[in-house]
Design a protein around this motif. Structure first.
Motif, PDB file in Angstrom:
ATOM      1  N   UNK A 122     -47.159  12.812 -26.554  1.00 55.32           N
ATOM      2  CA  UNK A 122     -48.597  13.083 -26.640  1.00 55.32           C
ATOM      3  C   UNK A 122     -49.084  14.018 -25.546  1.00 55.32           C
ATOM      4  N   UNK A 123     -48.266  14.203 -24.503  1.00 57.80           N
ATOM      5  CA  UNK A 123     -48.734  15.018 -23.377  1.00 57.80           C
ATOM      6  C   UNK A 123     -47.543  15.427 -22.524  1.00 57.80           C
ATOM      7  N   UNK A 124     -47.596  16.643 -22.003  1.00 56.70           N
ATOM      8  CA  UNK A 124     -46.612  17.130 -21.025  1.00 56.70           C
ATOM      9  C   UNK A 124     -47.356  17.827 -19.902  1.00 56.70           C
ATOM     10  N   UNK A 125     -46.859  17.634 -18.669  1.00 62.06           N
ATOM     11  CA  UNK A 125     -47.510  18.314 -17.559  1.00 62.06           C
ATOM     12  C   UNK A 125     -46.677  18.152 -16.302  1.00 62.06           C
ATOM     13  N   UNK A 126     -47.216  18.641 -15.204  1.00 59.18           N
ATOM     14  CA  UNK A 126     -46.605  18.479 -13.874  1.00 59.18           C
ATOM     15  C   UNK A 126     -47.612  17.781 -12.975  1.00 59.18           C
ATOM     16  N   UNK A 127     -47.145  16.848 -12.166  1.00 57.21           N
ATOM     17  CA  UNK A 127     -48.032  16.127 -11.249  1.00 57.21           C
ATOM     18  C   UNK A 127     -48.540  17.097 -10.186  1.00 57.21           C
ATOM     19  N   UNK A 128     -49.851  17.190 -10.074  1.00 58.15           N
ATOM     20  CA  UNK A 128     -50.479  18.081  -9.112  1.00 58.15           C
ATOM     21  C   UNK A 128     -50.635  17.393  -7.763  1.00 58.15           C
ATOM     22  N   UNK A 129     -50.604  18.174  -6.700  1.00 60.17           N
ATOM     23  CA  UNK A 129     -50.819  17.614  -5.362  1.00 60.17           C
ATOM     24  C   UNK A 129     -52.201  16.977  -5.258  1.00 60.17           C
ATOM     25  N   UNK A 130     -53.169  17.542  -5.983  1.00 62.68           N
ATOM     26  CA  UNK A 130     -54.531  17.008  -5.947  1.00 62.68           C
ATOM     27  C   UNK A 130     -54.648  15.649  -6.621  1.00 62.68           C
ATOM     28  N   UNK A 131     -53.622  15.240  -7.392  1.00 62.65           N
ATOM     29  CA  UNK A 131     -53.614  13.942  -8.047  1.00 62.65           C
ATOM     30  C   UNK A 131     -52.914  12.875  -7.203  1.00 62.65           C
ATOM     31  N   UNK A 132     -52.515  13.236  -6.007  1.00 65.42           N
ATOM     32  CA  UNK A 132     -51.692  12.357  -5.194  1.00 65.42           C
ATOM     33  C   UNK A 132     -52.384  11.942  -3.902  1.00 65.42           C
ATOM     34  N   UNK A 133     -51.896  10.841  -3.341  1.00 68.90           N
ATOM     35  CA  UNK A 133     -52.350  10.386  -2.039  1.00 68.90           C
ATOM     36  C   UNK A 133     -51.707  11.248  -0.954  1.00 68.90           C
ATOM     37  N   UNK A 134     -52.028  10.946   0.293  1.00 72.15           N
ATOM     38  CA  UNK A 134     -51.488  11.726   1.398  1.00 72.15           C
ATOM     39  C   UNK A 134     -49.977  11.669   1.512  1.00 72.15           C
ATOM     40  N   UNK A 135     -49.362  10.611   0.979  1.00 72.52           N
ATOM     41  CA  UNK A 135     -47.902  10.511   1.022  1.00 72.52           C
ATOM     42  C   UNK A 135     -47.240  11.099  -0.217  1.00 72.52           C
ATOM     43  N   UNK A 136     -48.023  11.815  -1.016  1.00 70.38           N
ATOM     44  CA  UNK A 136     -47.441  12.533  -2.146  1.00 70.38           C
ATOM     45  C   UNK A 136     -47.161  11.700  -3.375  1.00 70.38           C
ATOM     46  N   UNK A 137     -47.795  10.514  -3.518  1.00 68.41           N
ATOM     47  CA  UNK A 137     -47.605   9.641  -4.675  1.00 68.41           C
ATOM     48  C   UNK A 137     -48.841   9.727  -5.571  1.00 68.41           C
ATOM     49  N   UNK A 138     -48.638   9.885  -6.864  1.00 73.12           N
ATOM     50  CA  UNK A 138     -49.744  10.002  -7.809  1.00 73.12           C
ATOM     51  C   UNK A 138     -50.616   8.748  -7.779  1.00 73.12           C
ATOM     52  N   UNK A 139     -51.928   8.937  -7.755  1.00 72.20           N
ATOM     53  CA  UNK A 139     -52.836   7.791  -7.740  1.00 72.20           C
ATOM     54  C   UNK A 139     -52.905   7.163  -9.128  1.00 72.20           C
ATOM     55  N   UNK A 140     -53.214   5.868  -9.158  1.00 70.95           N
ATOM     56  CA  UNK A 140     -53.313   5.189 -10.453  1.00 70.95           C
ATOM     57  C   UNK A 140     -54.480   5.712 -11.274  1.00 70.95           C
ATOM     58  N   UNK A 141     -55.573   6.094 -10.616  1.00 64.61           N
ATOM     59  CA  UNK A 141     -56.709   6.643 -11.346  1.00 64.61           C
ATOM     60  C   UNK A 141     -56.345   7.923 -12.072  1.00 64.61           C
ATOM     61  N   UNK A 142     -55.612   8.804 -11.399  1.00 66.61           N
ATOM     62  CA  UNK A 142     -55.195  10.058 -12.039  1.00 66.61           C
ATOM     63  C   UNK A 142     -54.140   9.811 -13.105  1.00 66.61           C
ATOM     64  N   UNK A 143     -53.274   8.831 -12.876  1.00 64.85           N
ATOM     65  CA  UNK A 143     -52.275   8.488 -13.880  1.00 64.85           C
ATOM     66  C   UNK A 143     -52.939   7.999 -15.163  1.00 64.85           C
ATOM     67  N   UNK A 144     -53.883   7.078 -15.030  1.00 60.96           N
ATOM     68  CA  UNK A 144     -54.583   6.565 -16.210  1.00 60.96           C
ATOM     69  C   UNK A 144     -55.383   7.674 -16.891  1.00 60.96           C
ATOM     70  N   UNK A 145     -55.965   8.565 -16.105  1.00 62.83           N
ATOM     71  CA  UNK A 145     -56.703   9.691 -16.689  1.00 62.83           C
ATOM     72  C   UNK A 145     -55.794  10.538 -17.577  1.00 62.83           C
ATOM     73  N   UNK A 146     -54.547  10.760 -17.152  1.00 66.40           N
ATOM     74  CA  UNK A 146     -53.606  11.535 -17.950  1.00 66.40           C
ATOM     75  C   UNK A 146     -53.274  10.822 -19.266  1.00 66.40           C
ATOM     76  N   UNK A 147     -53.093   9.503 -19.194  1.00 66.34           N
ATOM     77  CA  UNK A 147     -52.817   8.752 -20.409  1.00 66.34           C
ATOM     78  C   UNK A 147     -53.967   8.863 -21.395  1.00 66.34           C
ATOM     79  N   UNK A 148     -55.174   8.711 -20.902  1.00 62.96           N
ATOM     80  CA  UNK A 148     -56.302   8.677 -21.821  1.00 62.96           C
ATOM     81  C   UNK A 148     -56.731  10.070 -22.281  1.00 62.96           C
ATOM     82  N   UNK A 149     -56.360  11.100 -21.547  1.00 73.20           N
ATOM     83  CA  UNK A 149     -56.580  12.453 -22.047  1.00 73.20           C
ATOM     84  C   UNK A 149     -55.722  12.717 -23.287  1.00 73.20           C
ATOM     85  N   UNK A 150     -54.598  12.023 -23.385  1.00 75.09           N
ATOM     86  CA  UNK A 150     -53.700  12.216 -24.529  1.00 75.09           C
ATOM     87  C   UNK A 150     -53.955  11.214 -25.643  1.00 75.09           C
ATOM     88  N   UNK A 151     -54.912  10.292 -25.454  1.00 71.86           N
ATOM     89  CA  UNK A 151     -55.127   9.216 -26.430  1.00 71.86           C
ATOM     90  C   UNK A 151     -55.535   9.741 -27.806  1.00 71.86           C
TER      91      UNK A 151
END
Length: 287
Positions: A148-177
């Protein structure tokens, strides 16, 4: 319970249904959890539950004041897990709940309940516990799922330690819903012509591995069943090209009439179309 988050719902945080998008509920619960840690001397510990269960009870509109209360559960099946309750501070109503578990580390001396979580927070249409990864290659080869979706994790979607935030992760899922709704037979024009919108009432997120910045990924999605008014949407995020599972998320969803704000019953022909198209799906997946 103690206050851990206060905010105002922004217009930009609302979706086509004119209520706050689920990703922004998740962001607030994550911020509340980090605040809970900080308030108890654990500023250095990142709030990173690997398993999260959400229920959505009432809509939050733009310009509403959101208040989150948090506590560690002290008894019952969810003992040791962290509970968050979001309220509409203007209407004094519970709008959403979140139960978080599977932490790498929990600070000591968090406030603790004497009993278990309230019934509104307990899992209802989605079982408690972690999801196990699904063989998405098998689902795709049998045409029981779609990418349903393909992309690359952006630095702006991540915390300071470079891990994707749950809010941005869920946003990606629901953009493809929308792709998954259409795959299940609910075409975008059907929503538009009837002034309907899809909405989640319950959701669970399980992390299988950290999701780092600059990782290429795909979201594989399928629909494991259907009822008169509810459609479960299942998704697994995998890395590309190796296909390693990174996260699983499911949502029990309804179709909402945007005028009445009430769920509508699915047309019989759509249910029949779905059931004939995916006769064996329930036996093929674990969530």
């Amino acid at each position: 319970m103690i206050e851990t988050h206060k905010s105002l719902v922004g217009h930009i945080e609302c979706d086509a249904n004119a209520h706050m998008n689920v990703a922004n509920y998740v962001r607030r619960f994550s911020e509340a959890g980090q605040n809970l840690f900080a308030m108890h001397g654990a500023n250095a510990i990142r709030y990173n539950p690997a398993n999260r269960h959400f229920r959505f009870h009432r809509e939050m509109e733009a310009d509403s004041r959101a208040l989150v209360l948090s506590v560690q559960i002290g008894a019952g099946d969810h003992c040791g897990q962290v509970l968050h309750v979001m309220q509409d501070a203007d209407r004094n109503t519970v709008t959403a709940t979140c139960i978080d578990s599977d932490f790498e580390c929990l600070p000591e001396r968090l406030p603790v309940t004497r009993g278990g979580p309230p019934s509104k927070a307990k899992p209802r249409g989605i079982t408690a516990g972690r999801y196990e990864p699904v063989d998405t290659d098998a689902l795709l080869s049998m045409r029981q799922a779609i990418v349903a979706h393909r992309n690359r994790v952006l630095a702006s979607e991540c915390t300071g330690d470079g891990i994707m935030t749950d809010g941005d992760l869920v946003a990606r899922f629901f953009e493809s819903a929308t792709q998954l709704w259409a795959y299940a037979g609910f075409e975008p024009l059907w929503f538009k012509d009837n002034d309907y919108g899809g909405a989640a009432v319950e959701m669970k997120l399980t992390h299988h591995a950290p999701i780092h910045a600059d990782v290429d990924y795909a979201i594989v999605s399928w629909v494991p069943g259907i009822s008169a008014k509810m459609l479960p949407l299942s998704n697994q995020l995998i890395s590309v090209p190796d296909g390693n599972p990174l996260a699983s998320i499911s949502a029990v969803s309804i179709v909402m009439d945007r005028k009445s704000r009430l769920p509508v019953e699915f047309p019989a022909e759509l249910r029949a179309k779905h059931e004939s198209r995916f006769p064996g799906i329930a036996n093929l997946v674990s969530f």
